[in-house]
Design an enzyme around this catalytic site. Structure first.
Site, mmCIF file in Angstrom:
data_model
loop_
_atom_site.group_PDB
_atom_site.id
_atom_site.type_symbol
_atom_site.label_atom_id
_atom_site.label_comp_id
_atom_site.label_asym_id
_atom_site.label_seq_id
_atom_site.Cartn_x
_atom_site.Cartn_y
_atom_site.Cartn_z
ATOM 1 N N HIS A 83 -21.437 25.339 39.437
ATOM 2 C CA HIS A 83 -20.227 24.550 39.186
ATOM 3 C C HIS A 83 -20.185 23.388 40.167
ATOM 4 C CE1 HIS A 83 -19.262 27.618 42.212
ATOM 5 N NE2 HIS A 83 -18.454 26.722 42.738
ATOM 6 N N GLY A 131 -22.060 27.755 51.198
ATOM 7 C CA GLY A 131 -20.659 28.124 50.995
ATOM 8 C C GLY A 131 -20.314 28.449 49.556
#
Ligand code: AMP
Ligand code: ZN
Length: 114
Positions: free
Chosen positions: A100, A93
């Site tokens: 990050h 996803g």
């Protein structure tokens, strides 16, 4: 990297709601929060995902976790708990191809993820 949205945020070319910054990482509020606390912790150097880290860059991830624990304390989600999420690739996803970590908290989070 040119055309990378998080690189542009790191360079100040796109504004963000900054939560924390040092020489290695920038943390800012997610523009589309999924929880009352939703902060992105972003290494300043462009690396697509943890799969692309070079041998001497793994220490950066330890630093990200240290910063995340500080932010969790500052935003007072440390006592009730929170979640760190790192999405990788299509099935993971990941929508922004610059490594990050999401800090999610401020509500009870469900498990397993959808
Ligand atoms: P991921 O889907 O794991 O790659 O996470 C990317 C996250 O970046 C999503 O939660 C987006 O809402 C967030 N995002 C995208 N653009 C921005 C932006 N300009 N400022 C803050 N967060 C952003
Ligand atoms: Zn980037």
């Amino acid at each position: 990297m040119k055309d990378c949205i998080f690189c542009k945020i790191v360079k100040g070319e796109i504004p963000c709601s900054k939560v924390y910054e040092d020489d290695k990482v920038l943390a800012f509020n997610d523009i589309n929060p999924e929880a009352p606390v939703h902060v992105l912790i972003v290494p300043k150097t462009h690396v697509q995902s943890i799969m692309d880290l070079k041998e001497d860059e793994y220490q950066l991830i330890g630093h990200v976790f240290k910063v995340t624990s500080k932010i969790a304390k500052d935003l007072k989600v440390d006592e009730k708990g929170f979640r760190i999420v790192n999405n990788i690739g299509e099935d993971g996803g990941q929508t922004v191809p610059h490594v990050h970590f999401h800090l999610l908290g401020g509500r009870a989070l469900q498990w397993p993820p959808g």
